[in-house]
Scaffold this motif. Structure first.
Motif, PDB file in Angstrom:
ATOM      1  N   UNK A   1       0.829  -1.202   0.000  1.00 26.47           N
ATOM      2  CA  UNK A   1       0.000   0.000   0.000  1.00 26.47           C
ATOM      3  C   UNK A   1       0.869   1.260   0.000  1.00 26.47           C
ATOM      4  N   UNK A   2       1.986   1.231   0.708  1.00 24.06           N
ATOM      5  CA  UNK A   2       2.904   2.366   0.709  1.00 24.06           C
ATOM      6  C   UNK A   2       3.432   2.635  -0.687  1.00 24.06           C
ATOM      7  N   UNK A   3       3.792   1.537  -1.403  1.00 23.32           N
ATOM      8  CA  UNK A   3       4.307   1.701  -2.754  1.00 23.32           C
ATOM      9  C   UNK A   3       3.245   2.278  -3.682  1.00 23.32           C
ATOM     10  N   UNK A   4       2.013   1.798  -3.557  1.00 19.55           N
ATOM     11  CA  UNK A   4       0.942   2.314  -4.405  1.00 19.55           C
ATOM     12  C   UNK A   4       0.631   3.773  -4.075  1.00 19.55           C
ATOM     13  N   UNK A   5       0.685   4.117  -2.782  1.00 17.16           N
ATOM     14  CA  UNK A   5       0.425   5.506  -2.390  1.00 17.16           C
ATOM     15  C   UNK A   5       1.495   6.435  -2.952  1.00 17.16           C
ATOM     16  N   UNK A   6       2.757   6.023  -2.878  1.00 20.04           N
ATOM     17  CA  UNK A   6       3.829   6.838  -3.435  1.00 20.04           C
ATOM     18  C   UNK A   6       3.663   6.989  -4.942  1.00 20.04           C
ATOM     19  N   UNK A   7       3.243   5.888  -5.596  1.00 20.37           N
ATOM     20  CA  UNK A   7       3.057   5.954  -7.045  1.00 20.37           C
ATOM     21  C   UNK A   7       1.920   6.908  -7.405  1.00 20.37           C
ATOM     22  N   UNK A   8       0.834   6.885  -6.620  1.00 20.66           N
ATOM     23  CA  UNK A   8      -0.291   7.780  -6.910  1.00 20.66           C
ATOM     24  C   UNK A   8       0.105   9.242  -6.715  1.00 20.66           C
ATOM     25  N   UNK A   9       0.837   9.525  -5.625  1.00 23.09           N
ATOM     26  CA  UNK A   9       1.263  10.901  -5.380  1.00 23.09           C
ATOM     27  C   UNK A   9       2.239  11.361  -6.452  1.00 23.09           C
ATOM     28  N   UNK A  10       3.182  10.489  -6.807  1.00 25.16           N
ATOM     29  CA  UNK A  10       4.146  10.849  -7.854  1.00 25.16           C
ATOM     30  C   UNK A  10       3.449  11.095  -9.186  1.00 25.16           C
ATOM     31  N   UNK A  11       2.433  10.293  -9.492  1.00 25.07           N
ATOM     32  CA  UNK A  11       1.693  10.477 -10.742  1.00 25.07           C
ATOM     33  C   UNK A  11       1.015  11.848 -10.771  1.00 25.07           C
ATOM     34  N   UNK A  12       0.434  12.259  -9.639  1.00 21.81           N
ATOM     35  CA  UNK A  12      -0.214  13.570  -9.577  1.00 21.81           C
ATOM     36  C   UNK A  12       0.802  14.695  -9.673  1.00 21.81           C
ATOM     37  N   UNK A  13       1.934  14.552  -9.001  1.00 21.32           N
ATOM     38  CA  UNK A  13       2.936  15.611  -9.020  1.00 21.32           C
ATOM     39  C   UNK A  13       3.604  15.740 -10.381  1.00 21.32           C
ATOM     40  N   UNK A  14       3.786  14.611 -11.083  1.00 21.13           N
ATOM     41  CA  UNK A  14       4.464  14.666 -12.381  1.00 21.13           C
ATOM     42  C   UNK A  14       3.659  15.443 -13.414  1.00 21.13           C
ATOM     43  N   UNK A  15       2.350  15.446 -13.284  1.00 22.35           N
ATOM     44  CA  UNK A  15       1.505  16.164 -14.252  1.00 22.35           C
ATOM     45  C   UNK A  15       1.030  17.514 -13.717  1.00 22.35           C
ATOM     46  N   UNK A  16       1.508  17.923 -12.542  1.00 25.65           N
ATOM     47  CA  UNK A  16       0.988  19.155 -11.932  1.00 25.65           C
ATOM     48  C   UNK A  16       1.378  20.395 -12.721  1.00 25.65           C
ATOM     49  N   UNK A  17       2.484  20.326 -13.483  1.00 26.29           N
ATOM     50  CA  UNK A  17       2.890  21.511 -14.241  1.00 26.29           C
ATOM     51  C   UNK A  17       1.898  21.870 -15.335  1.00 26.29           C
ATOM     52  N   UNK A  18       0.993  20.939 -15.676  1.00 25.25           N
ATOM     53  CA  UNK A  18      -0.020  21.216 -16.696  1.00 25.25           C
ATOM     54  C   UNK A  18      -1.216  21.974 -16.126  1.00 25.25           C
ATOM     55  N   UNK A  19      -1.280  22.132 -14.832  1.00 27.97           N
ATOM     56  CA  UNK A  19      -2.427  22.768 -14.188  1.00 27.97           C
ATOM     57  C   UNK A  19      -2.211  24.281 -14.097  1.00 27.97           C
ATOM     58  N   UNK A  20      -3.286  25.008 -13.906  1.00 32.74           N
ATOM     59  CA  UNK A  20      -3.192  26.448 -13.669  1.00 32.74           C
ATOM     60  C   UNK A  20      -2.534  26.694 -12.313  1.00 32.74           C
ATOM     61  N   UNK A  21      -1.985  27.879 -12.080  1.00 30.95           N
ATOM     62  CA  UNK A  21      -1.331  28.134 -10.783  1.00 30.95           C
ATOM     63  C   UNK A  21      -2.237  27.898  -9.584  1.00 30.95           C
ATOM     64  N   UNK A  22      -3.478  28.324  -9.652  1.00 30.84           N
ATOM     65  CA  UNK A  22      -4.386  28.126  -8.515  1.00 30.84           C
ATOM     66  C   UNK A  22      -4.630  26.645  -8.284  1.00 30.84           C
ATOM     67  N   UNK A  23      -4.829  25.892  -9.372  1.00 37.22           N
ATOM     68  CA  UNK A  23      -5.055  24.459  -9.235  1.00 37.22           C
ATOM     69  C   UNK A  23      -3.799  23.757  -8.717  1.00 37.22           C
ATOM     70  N   UNK A  24      -2.618  24.162  -9.171  1.00 38.71           N
ATOM     71  CA  UNK A  24      -1.380  23.577  -8.651  1.00 38.71           C
ATOM     72  C   UNK A  24      -1.256  23.808  -7.148  1.00 38.71           C
ATOM     73  N   UNK A  25      -1.557  25.020  -6.696  1.00 35.52           N
ATOM     74  CA  UNK A  25      -1.452  25.317  -5.263  1.00 35.52           C
ATOM     75  C   UNK A  25      -2.405  24.454  -4.449  1.00 35.52           C
ATOM     76  N   UNK A  26      -3.627  24.274  -4.944  1.00 35.89           N
ATOM     77  CA  UNK A  26      -4.586  23.441  -4.223  1.00 35.89           C
ATOM     78  C   UNK A  26      -4.143  21.981  -4.218  1.00 35.89           C
ATOM     79  N   UNK A  27      -3.589  21.515  -5.324  1.00 29.16           N
ATOM     80  CA  UNK A  27      -3.120  20.132  -5.400  1.00 29.16           C
ATOM     81  C   UNK A  27      -1.971  19.911  -4.414  1.00 29.16           C
ATOM     82  N   UNK A  28      -1.001  20.825  -4.365  1.00 30.48           N
ATOM     83  CA  UNK A  28       0.126  20.670  -3.461  1.00 30.48           C
ATOM     84  C   UNK A  28      -0.336  20.690  -2.003  1.00 30.48           C
ATOM     85  N   UNK A  29      -1.279  21.539  -1.699  1.00 27.08           N
ATOM     86  CA  UNK A  29      -1.769  21.589  -0.325  1.00 27.08           C
ATOM     87  C   UNK A  29      -2.466  20.294   0.068  1.00 27.08           C
TER      88      UNK A  29
END
Length: 877
Positions: free
Chosen positions: A261-289
């Motif tokens: 489960x730890x490995x899957x959780x890290x993979x899910x978070x990494x997947x979200x962070x890797x594509x975060x640069x495609x989001x608007x600044x406000x959406x990126x800030x909310x995602x990081x928080x």
């Protein structure tokens, strides 16, 4: 009734938006929601008009669907409308999805027993996954917009029911890598992941494969209503704040995922962070928080996953992203940020705050970030204000305050300067000019000098005292700063006694470190003045604040000299307030002589009575009892002195008491005469009432403000004369009057009470025209009749008569307005409606059960009111 036209809907929507509560209380408001849902299916209305109707349901769902059954029915109707749309492209699909979601959420109908919920959830998940496109939901050209809208709707549902999508995490992860809309899917997955982890941690459970489960959006679906019920209680709001430490003890730190489960959780978070640069600044800030909160304190999840994003965002120019970086720093500290990162971030904030072209809000944001910078290794107790360790005075040279800045920016920079002085109070930087403390003293001296100028604007004085309070708050324990501060404030009062209210407010706010010595200095400054000073009013106001047992003789000498010059009521009351303060402080001796002299020489009887009362209290009560008797609260314990009770009663007579109303108010017989409508009121009282004042208020802008009505005396059992209240409507419309009564009781107390509201009916506004000669009545009425068109309107309706007949109905209700009569079958009626409208009626050819009515008016807005009035005449008798 068929669908309404576009123009009619435009009028109804405009009236609704002007005052939603008033419109919903009117007869038209009862059918608004039903008409809106019905006309959405009409082919006669254009799609833009339907979009405006849906926009209304999105803005005012609580008014249109006020309870769960109404919201359930509305959502079902909206989903049916969505199903009936033709397969071609339409702009209505996305608003319909949003409206159905909003209706369920706002009406509290979302739940496992809701049929509309069980229809909407699979539809939204199917649209988000792209599986329902092309199957009657819409053409392929609408795929991405519908996917994005479905994700937004699911995110709204997950926000209102945390944990509802806990079983969809695996499905959402798969969709994120299939080329769907990245931003809506990322925000949806991050919110669902964060809610699931928090709820499972509080329930002492594990994710149990939720991150990998692939479910189908069809059938009953993966909706976890049990998890949603657990998460519905008190999750953190969607704001960039972090849980407190004591909450973490029972929060995510209790969650112990397995290695898989730890490995899957890290993979899910990494997947979200890797594509975060495609989001608007406000959406990126909310995602990081959201991700930062999801991982904060979670065992086995180091924050190193955020490091690549940190490298990318340390140089960002977007304020929202910079705020997100600071939030990550507050959450993880040195586990994520090195000392070099911290120094780089501080230097960047300092340099950005010095940019000359920054707008004021942005400049204040950078200064706020510096003042509340989250350090890796802060010193001192939690919550104590201090500058960051790496922020040196040399680095902040460009952020020193000056008098040319905006007041808000000056205060923020002054706050930073005070923190620098607290860190480096006695040091002077060699070769760099003044120390921060010397610069602070010169700045305060400049502020005092500007505020002391005669005729200086009020804003300068306000800024001066705000700066003084800020210095006292930040440097309360440092005498080297407080001593010149007290000296400067004393010189300011000496130059401008008119600033006494500002000094009183400052003394109320500051602590004893500044307050006590400042009181002594100000008292000395006041009592050293001659009693006849032209600023006597301000000296007395200041002395009432600072007077105590110290320097009694000087204070009493000043008051004795000032008493001669207190010739008006205001000065006498100010002098007596100083005496009251001395009484509470326990001053005796010479105060008794002063009070006795004031009781004889003051011109105003109210002042003499106060002085005599204070003299009696001083002579008969001990110090503790005297302090209680003169205290601000009336809820004092019973003391062994009748004078205390008398004093309590005296204080009560000076205050307005809330009390139940012994007054009954009703509307009497209508008077149809005069230039304006007049409401006749009948008053009854249950006990004697004196100096009664009735104040009337009408909500909204339909009526001009109403004057008060005064009655000298009312007694029960005696008939009271009717009261006449002139009305000044700006539009001829019914309303209700909110009434407040102010009166004096037989015991001498002044009381106020709220009376039940009184209705003002449409017929209460009727006024007759001036009666023409009998031979000219027909011609005069015809001129009025013709003048209503073409600007006005004509309408026909049926007026039921009931058993009384037309002649009896007219004599009871419309007699003052009859212009031409041929009883018992024909009447021509002319009515003036204030402020400048007219209503003309022709009642002819009466039948057994009713009479046809032809009406004309130059104000189309009164037609529904006229119809309701005429239909109610048959039942009014």
């Amino acid at each position: 009734m068929g669908p309404l036209s576009r123009e009619t809907w435009a009028q109804r929507l405009g009236a609704f938006r002007d005052s939603p509560s008033t419109f919903m209380a009117s007869p038209e408001g009862e059918d608004l929601g039903r008409d809106l849902l019905s006309d959405l299916r009409s082919e006669k209305l254009s799609e833009p008009t339907k979009v405006s109707l849906l926009a209304l349901s999105l803005e005012y769902p609580a008014e249109l669907w006020p309870d769960a059954p109404a919201a359930e029915a509305a959502a079902t109707s909206l989903l049916d409308t969505l199903d009936f749309l033709p397969p071609r492209s339409s702009v209505l699909r996305r608003p319909l999805l949003l409206a159905a979601t909003t209706a369920l959420v706002a009406g509290g109908a979302l739940g496992p027993t809701s049929g509309a919920s069980l229809r909407l959830l699979p539809l939204l998940l199917g649209l988000a996954s792209g599986r329902d496109l092309g199957q009657g939901i819409g053409p392929s050209s609408e795929q991405r917009p519908l996917q994005a809208t479905a994700c937004e709707c699911l995110r709204e549902l997950e926000s209102c029911k945390p944990g509802l999508l806990g079983g969809c995490l695996g499905l959402l992860r798969g969709l994120l890598g299939q080329g769907g809309p990245v931003q809506p899917l990322s925000l949806l997955l991050a919110l669902a992941l964060r809610n699931t982890l928090v709820i499972q941690a509080r329930a002492r459970a594990s994710p149990q494969g939720l991150l990998t489960a692939q479910v189908s959006p069809s059938g009953d679906g993966p909706w976890n209503w049990t998890l949603a019920e657990k998460g519905n209680a008190h999750l953190q709001p969607q704001a960039p704040t972090w849980p407190a430490a004591e909450e973490e003890e029972y929060g995510l730190s209790a969650l112990e995922p397995s290695p898989e489960e730890t490995q899957e959780l890290r993979a899910a978070v990494a997947q979200l962070l890797d594509t975060s640069y495609l989001l608007t600044p406000v959406a990126q800030a909310q995602l990081l928080w959201q991700l930062g909160w999801a991982l904060r304190g979670l065992r086995g999840q180091p924050p190193v996953l955020f490091k690549p994003q940190l490298v990318r965002l340390l140089g960002t120019a977007q304020l929202t992203l910079l705020h997100a970086v600071l939030a990550l720093k507050a959450a993880f500290g040195e586990a994520l940020f090195t000392a070099q990162d911290e120094a780089l971030l501080l230097r960047r904030l300092v340099l950005a705050a010095q940019h000359p072209a920054l707008p004021l809000p942005v400049h204040l944001f950078y200064l706020h970030c510096l003042l509340s910078f989250p350090e890796n290794c802060p010193l001192g107790p939690a919550g104590e204000e201090a500058v960051p360790l790496l922020l040196e005075p040399q680095l902040c040279r460009g952020l020193l305050p000056n008098l040319l800045l905006d007041p808000m920016a000056l205060l923020a920079r002054l706050h930073l300067l005070c923190l620098l002085c607290a860190e480096d109070e006695e040091k002077e930087e060699k070769g760099q000019g003044q120390s921060p403390r010397c610069y602070l003293e010169e700045l305060l001296a400049s502020l005092w000098q500007r505020a002391a100028l005669n005729g200086a604007p009020r804003t300068l004085a306000t800024l001066c005292f705000q700066a003084s309070y800020l210095v006292a708050h930040c440097l309360a324990g440092r005498p080297t700063v407080l001593t010149p501060l007290i000296h400067g404030l004393a010189q300011l009062y000496q130059a401008r006694p008119v600033l006494a209210p500002h000094f009183v407010d400052l003394l109320d706010q500051v602590g004893s470190e500044l307050g006590e010595p400042l009181r002594v200095v100000l008292r000395q400054e006041v009592v050293s003045r001659p009693g006849g000073d032209e600023a006597l009013r301000w000296h007395l106001q200041m002395l009432a604040k600072v007077a105590d047992r110290d320097a009694q003789s000087a204070t009493l000498s000043f008051l004795q000299a000032a008493a001669v010059h207190c010739t008006d009521w205001g000065l006498q009351q100010a002098l007596l307030r100083v005496c009251r303060a001395l009484l509470r402080a326990g001053v005796g001796g010479g105060l008794a002589d002063l009070l006795q002299a004031l009781a004889r020489q003051l011109e105003d009887p109210d002042g003499r009575d106060h002085a005599r009362l204070y003299y009696i209290l001083l002579g008969h009560l001990s110090g503790p009892k005297l302090g209680v008797a003169l205290g601000p609260s009336l809820a004092v314990p019973a003391l062994a002195s009748s004078l205390v009770a008398e004093n309590q009663g005296f204080a009560a007579t000076l205050m307005v008491q809330e009390a139940p109303a012994p007054i009954r108010l009703s509307v009497g017989t209508r008077r149809a005469e005069g230039p304006v409508p007049v409401l006749q009121l009948q008053v009854e009282v249950l006990e004697p009432v004196y100096s009664l004042e009735l104040r009337f208020r009408v909500e909204g802008q339909l009526y001009a403000p109403l004057g008060a009505v005064h009655v000298p005396c009312l007694c029960p059992g005696r008939p009271a004369r009717p009261l006449f209240l002139p009305l000044q409507p700006r539009r001829p419309a019914p309303t209700q009057l909110d009434i407040r009564a102010l009166y004096t009781t037989p015991t001498g107390l002044t009381c106020c009470a709220h009376l039940p509201p009184l209705p003002v009916n449409f017929a209460d506004l009727f006024l007759p025209f001036s009666q023409p000669p009998e031979r000219a009545a027909v011609g005069f009425f015809e001129e009025l009749w013709d003048s209503c068109l073409p600007k006005g309107t004509e309408s026909r309706l049926w007026c039921p008569l009931g058993p009384q007949g037309l002649e009896d109905l007219v004599s009871r209700h419309l007699e003052p307005f009859v212009m031409v009569a041929q009883p018992p079958t024909s009447y021509h009626i002319a009515i003036r409606l204030p402020p400048d409208s007219r209503l003309l009626l022709k009642l002819e050819t009466a039948q057994a059960d009713g009479v046809p009515v032809v009406l004309r008016t130059d104000d189309c807005a009164v037609l529904p009111l006229v119809g309701d009035y005429l239909r109610g005449l048959a039942t009014a008798v």
